[in-house]
Design a protein around this motif. Structure first.
Motif, PDB file in Angstrom:
ATOM      1  N   UNK A 157      10.601  30.094 -17.149  1.00 23.01           N
ATOM      2  CA  UNK A 157      10.504  30.691 -15.811  1.00 23.01           C
ATOM      3  C   UNK A 157       9.696  29.836 -14.849  1.00 23.01           C
ATOM      4  N   UNK A 158       8.722  29.114 -15.362  1.00 24.54           N
ATOM      5  CA  UNK A 158       7.901  28.281 -14.477  1.00 24.54           C
ATOM      6  C   UNK A 158       8.365  26.822 -14.462  1.00 24.54           C
ATOM      7  N   UNK A 159       9.603  26.629 -14.899  1.00 25.23           N
ATOM      8  CA  UNK A 159      10.255  25.312 -14.773  1.00 25.23           C
ATOM      9  C   UNK A 159       9.421  24.185 -15.379  1.00 25.23           C
ATOM     10  N   UNK A 160       9.066  24.355 -16.653  1.00 24.50           N
ATOM     11  CA  UNK A 160       8.418  23.237 -17.359  1.00 24.50           C
ATOM     12  C   UNK A 160       9.375  22.052 -17.332  1.00 24.50           C
ATOM     13  N   UNK A 161       8.877  20.847 -17.126  1.00 19.40           N
ATOM     14  CA  UNK A 161       9.796  19.713 -16.953  1.00 19.40           C
ATOM     15  C   UNK A 161      10.569  19.396 -18.237  1.00 19.40           C
ATOM     16  N   UNK A 162      11.762  18.819 -18.031  1.00 18.51           N
ATOM     17  CA  UNK A 162      12.519  18.312 -19.174  1.00 18.51           C
ATOM     18  C   UNK A 162      11.937  16.971 -19.580  1.00 18.51           C
ATOM     19  N   UNK A 163      12.145  16.641 -20.846  1.00 21.62           N
ATOM     20  CA  UNK A 163      11.508  15.434 -21.371  1.00 21.62           C
ATOM     21  C   UNK A 163      12.356  14.180 -21.148  1.00 21.62           C
ATOM     22  N   UNK A 164      13.669  14.386 -20.932  1.00 24.02           N
ATOM     23  CA  UNK A 164      14.535  13.195 -20.914  1.00 24.02           C
ATOM     24  C   UNK A 164      14.234  12.260 -19.750  1.00 24.02           C
ATOM     25  N   UNK A 165      13.770  12.833 -18.619  1.00 23.99           N
ATOM     26  CA  UNK A 165      13.425  11.979 -17.478  1.00 23.99           C
ATOM     27  C   UNK A 165      12.268  11.045 -17.804  1.00 23.99           C
ATOM     28  N   UNK A 210      12.074  11.457 -29.009  1.00 25.53           N
ATOM     29  CA  UNK A 210      13.533  11.419 -28.861  1.00 25.53           C
ATOM     30  C   UNK A 210      14.176  12.500 -29.724  1.00 25.53           C
ATOM     31  N   UNK A 211      13.622  12.739 -30.910  1.00 21.50           N
ATOM     32  CA  UNK A 211      14.162  13.796 -31.778  1.00 21.50           C
ATOM     33  C   UNK A 211      14.020  15.166 -31.113  1.00 21.50           C
ATOM     34  N   UNK A 212      12.909  15.346 -30.356  1.00 22.46           N
ATOM     35  CA  UNK A 212      12.689  16.669 -29.749  1.00 22.46           C
ATOM     36  C   UNK A 212      13.615  16.932 -28.567  1.00 22.46           C
ATOM     37  N   UNK A 213      14.278  15.881 -28.046  1.00 22.63           N
ATOM     38  CA  UNK A 213      15.218  16.073 -26.927  1.00 22.63           C
ATOM     39  C   UNK A 213      16.362  17.012 -27.311  1.00 22.63           C
ATOM     40  N   UNK A 214      16.741  16.991 -28.602  1.00 23.84           N
ATOM     41  CA  UNK A 214      17.912  17.759 -29.033  1.00 23.84           C
ATOM     42  C   UNK A 214      17.738  19.248 -28.770  1.00 23.84           C
ATOM     43  N   UNK A 215      16.464  19.718 -28.782  1.00 23.59           N
ATOM     44  CA  UNK A 215      16.226  21.153 -28.606  1.00 23.59           C
ATOM     45  C   UNK A 215      16.162  21.560 -27.139  1.00 23.59           C
ATOM     46  N   UNK A 216      16.244  20.587 -26.236  1.00 24.65           N
ATOM     47  CA  UNK A 216      15.911  20.860 -24.841  1.00 24.65           C
ATOM     48  C   UNK A 216      16.925  21.751 -24.117  1.00 24.65           C
ATOM     49  N   UNK A 224      19.720  12.976 -26.734  1.00 27.65           N
ATOM     50  CA  UNK A 224      18.915  12.485 -27.852  1.00 27.65           C
ATOM     51  C   UNK A 224      19.621  11.304 -28.524  1.00 27.65           C
ATOM     52  N   UNK A 225      20.960  11.444 -28.714  1.00 24.06           N
ATOM     53  CA  UNK A 225      21.730  10.349 -29.339  1.00 24.06           C
ATOM     54  C   UNK A 225      21.690   9.098 -28.463  1.00 24.06           C
ATOM     55  N   UNK A 226      21.793   9.293 -27.135  1.00 22.10           N
ATOM     56  CA  UNK A 226      21.770   8.144 -26.216  1.00 22.10           C
ATOM     57  C   UNK A 226      20.405   7.448 -26.258  1.00 22.10           C
ATOM     58  N   UNK A 309      23.485   2.737 -23.014  1.00 20.09           N
ATOM     59  CA  UNK A 309      22.810   3.890 -23.640  1.00 20.09           C
ATOM     60  C   UNK A 309      21.850   4.549 -22.661  1.00 20.09           C
ATOM     61  N   UNK A 310      21.160   3.719 -21.877  1.00 19.97           N
ATOM     62  CA  UNK A 310      20.234   4.286 -20.885  1.00 19.97           C
ATOM     63  C   UNK A 310      20.990   5.035 -19.790  1.00 19.97           C
ATOM     64  N   UNK A 311      22.157   4.505 -19.404  1.00 18.45           N
ATOM     65  CA  UNK A 311      22.993   5.229 -18.428  1.00 18.45           C
ATOM     66  C   UNK A 311      23.438   6.566 -19.000  1.00 18.45           C
ATOM     67  N   UNK A 312      23.821   6.548 -20.297  1.00 17.59           N
ATOM     68  CA  UNK A 312      24.260   7.797 -20.945  1.00 17.59           C
ATOM     69  C   UNK A 312      23.112   8.797 -21.022  1.00 17.59           C
ATOM     70  N   UNK A 313      21.902   8.299 -21.252  1.00 14.62           N
ATOM     71  CA  UNK A 313      20.727   9.191 -21.294  1.00 14.62           C
ATOM     72  C   UNK A 313      20.521   9.863 -19.943  1.00 14.62           C
TER      73      UNK A 313
END
Lengths: 643, 67
Positions: A157-165, A210-216, A224-226, A309-313
């Motif tokens: 609800x408080x928009x915690x940031x995503x990790x992929x950025x 990177x492993x934790x990205x899968x749950x995001x 995560x794969x990228x 891969x970085x573009x795919x991420x």
């Protein structure tokens, strides 16, 4: 935006943690849970800045709690007749869990640690009342579930940031640095092994994130794969750069190759002036130039793959190839840490048993918690020292909060307001870059909540508080003393075991079994070992020498695997003899024979312009350089300049 | 009309119905994830985490109502 010297993101994180703690306590009080402080402690443990990290750690926390509760019931069920047998079984379980921690990383390692100290929290605290273990397990499980739901809800609800950025920024930065390294190394600049090893360490350190990205989110698994592909690709690119630098160290084509890294790649390739692997030529210099050309192509291909891969991420699309990222682990180091953890626990239990104090099991459970959490950090003794420092600070804070700020209040809003400065302050410390301050913040958050132990109604009993503080001091002091008596594994031993395992793995190459991993994935696993060598020391000459040897082993193993992969592609019966002699040369580690085999394959492949044969020839030249003494002005690749 | 909630019994331990629905919803979400990725679910919303949380609540509510 910066406020009071800290960025807005840190303040947002700290306020989220405080709100989640307040929500978890409110729901726990409302549901009349038996262990509401465990719900608040769950928030303190899951206090991570991004959603993906929180969700992944929460999942592992639930799994580990179930494992720990099952182990508690089983251990108490089997060993309840004898107190010493019971303590021995607890110590063995904690040792086993610390061993597993040594084989894993990130939140998986945390789950193994939690499985261990859940026993300390549940079974050890109920050591005199084993019939209550099931009830306390249920209470703990319910409180943990409430804590997880509270922090998930608040983060969403408080928009915690995503990790992929953030990960994309880090990977892009590392990509630039690897490209810069490649340019400098190929242009002939002397690059100490510590620079490449440091880069490998930074790349490998991203693996748990990177492993934790899968749950995001629903795009998490593809991102995560990228990111994983980019990470593995960066290691392969770094190896290609080092190989090319070594190959061209005494080659006349260095200047042309260097131009590839200085701008116009298209025209530079045309102006390279070296024959491609199919170009005609009949002397040794032609072979070297063709190999350099092949390796340049490989380096540029790796660079393009990392870009894609970085573009795919960034876009959330599937990466062009999906590398796995195998984790290097040392059974020897993990076993030593596990045995020590069991001995620490047994010694602490023995001393507390001799003292004969009532309620000393609380102190023993603190010992179990610090051993478990310390096992997930790189240096157990530093963590214990940090706990020793954090204990009095947290005790003071908790005392001020309970007896000066709250001082007998029973209204929940006042509890929430009173908690705010302490929780926000500790969470702000966690968000700092300095690892010592960040660790102090986390320990303070955990210890303050553990000592305050919010309940409904709050007892405000000074005697209980002082006993809790005493047990915490006792646990940290006892563990510190025990670790002086039996110190953790020294850095020298770690380095020695790591280098021995590197030599052992190298001696088994090339291996004719079906490969489980591609050469790139194996390179990444070896990079994990290099990063452990880098972590096992300071700036001493011995440490730098060990890093040099680790990098040499890394290069040689990677060169052998690349050769093996290229030779496996050759299915032509007419060159079977050349392939056989190439394998013989690789097994004998004979650089001259490798070069001879490379020449033979080059001659065999030229008439038909067979790219696979010519690539295998170039890979053999690369291996010959890896196993040959480099010129004295080159401190890269096989044998680094020793300080 | 009263909704009858059946308790789950594991080895003699009674498990509250809400726990069953929470776990079932998690399983449904995990199964749905590839489909959500395929239809570009996260690109449809300005705040995808809240949208996914809402979806979770909708599925949880439906399971509670219908099962």
């Amino acid at each position: 935006m910066v406020w009071a010297g800290l960025p807005a993101s840190s303040w947002a994180f700290a306020i989220r943690i405080w709100l989640a703690i307040v929500l978890a306590l409110y729901v726990s009080f409302w549901l009349e849970l038996e262990a509401p402080s465990t719900a608040a402690l769950t928030i303190a443990i899951l206090a991570l800045p991004t959603r993906g990290q929180v969700i992944e750690k929460a999942v592992f926390r639930i799994i580990a709690t179930v494992v720990g509760i099952t182990a508690s019931i089983a251990i108490v069920g089997f060993c309840t007749q004898s107190g010493s047998l019971l303590l021995g079984a607890f110590a063995a379980w904690i040792g086993l869990c610390v061993y597993v921690v040594g084989l894993l990383d990130g939140n998986r390692a945390y789950a193994a640690a939690l499985s261990g100290y859940t026993v300390a929290l549940i079974a050890v605290q109920q050591i005199d009342n084993p019939q209550h273990i099931f009830e306390s397990s249920m209470a703990r499980g319910a409180a943990i579930t409430i804590g997880i739901l509270a922090i998930t809800l608040v983060s969403d609800l408080l928009a915690a940031p995503d990790h992929h950025g953030q990960l994309a920024v880090k990977l892009n930065g590392l990509h630039r640095r690897v490209a810069d390294y490649a340019g400098r190394a190929v242009s002939g600049e002397i690059m100490p092994a510590t620079i490449a090893a440091g880069l490998l360490r930074e790349i490998v350190a991203l693996r748990p994130d990177i492993a934790s990205l899968a749950a995001e989110s629903s795009t998490g698994p593809t991102r995560s794969a990228a990111a994983r592909s980019a990470m593995v690709g960066l290691v392969a690119e770094l190896f290609a750069a080092r190989a090319l630098a070594a190959l061209t160290a005494s080659s006349p084509v260095r200047e042309q190759i260097t131009s590839l890294f200085e701008g116009d790649r298209g025209s530079a390739r045309a102006a390279l002036g070296v024959p491609h692997p199919g170009d005609r030529g009949n002397d040794w210099s032609d072979l070297m130039a063709a190999s350099a050309s092949w390796l340049t192509g490989e380096l540029l291909r790796r660079d393009r793959e990392v870009h894609k891969s970085l573009d795919a991420l960034a876009s959330g699309d599937r990466p062009p190839q999906a590398w796995r990222a195998p984790l290097f682990h040392s059974h020897r180091i993990a076993a030593e840490a596990g045995i020590r953890a069991a001995v620490y626990f047994l010694l602490a239990a023995g001393l507390l048993a001799i003292a004969g104090w009532p309620a000393a099991e609380v102190s023993l459970s603190f010992v179990g918690i610090i051993i478990g959490l310390g096992a997930t950090t790189p240096d157990l003794r530093s963590f214990t020292t940090l706990a020793l420092v954090a204990a009095p600070v947290a005790s003071l804070m908790a005392g001020v909060l309970e007896f000066l700020v709250l001082d007998g209040v029973t209204e929940f809003p006042l509890l929430a307001i009173g908690l705010a400065p302490f929780m926000v302050g500790a969470a702000l410390l966690i968000s700092m870059q300095n690892p010592v301050l960040s660790g102090l913040g986390r320990l303070n958050l955990v210890f303050i909540l553990a000592l305050l132990a919010p309940s409904n109604p709050q007892t405000y009993n000074p005697e209980t508080f002082l006993f809790s503080v005493l047990f915490l001091f006792l646990a940290t002091g006892l563990l510190f003393a025990v670790q002086i008596l039996i110190p953790p594994v020294s850095n020298d031993h770690r380095r020695r075991w790591l280098l021995r395992s590197a030599r052992h793995d190298l001696s088994r190459l090339p291996c004719h079994d079906k490969a489980d991993f591609t050469p790139e994935e194996c390179m990444f696993r070896d990079a994990g070992r290099v990063s452990l060598v880098v972590a096992a020391g300071d700036d001493s000459p011995q440490h730098r020498a060990a890093i040099g040897e680790a990098m040499a082993n890394f290069d040689q193993a990677a060169a052998l695997r690349v050769c093996d992969a290229e030779l496996r592609r050759l299915a032509d019966n007419s060159i079977r003899a050349q392939v056989g002699s190439a394998y013989r040369a690789l097994r004998e580690r004979d650089a001259t024979s490798m070069l001879t085999s490379a020449h033979a394959l080059h001659q065999a492949g030229r008439p038909s312009q067979d790219r696979a044969t010519l690539a295998a020839s170039a890979a053999l030249v690369l291996a010959s350089v890896a196993f040959d003494s480099p010129p004295p002005d080159v401190a890269v690749f096989s044998r680094e300049r020793k300080p | 009309m009263m909704h009858a909630f059946r308790e789950l019994v594991i080895g003699g331990v009674l498990v509250a119905p809400i726990v069953r629905y929470v776990v079932a919803t998690l399983v449904v979400i995990v199964v749905l994830r590839p489909a959500l990725y395929f239809i570009g679910f996260s690109s449809l919303f300005s705040n995808p985490p809240v949208a996914e949380l809402s979806l979770y609540l909708v599925i949880f509510g439906l399971l509670t109502l219908l099962l």
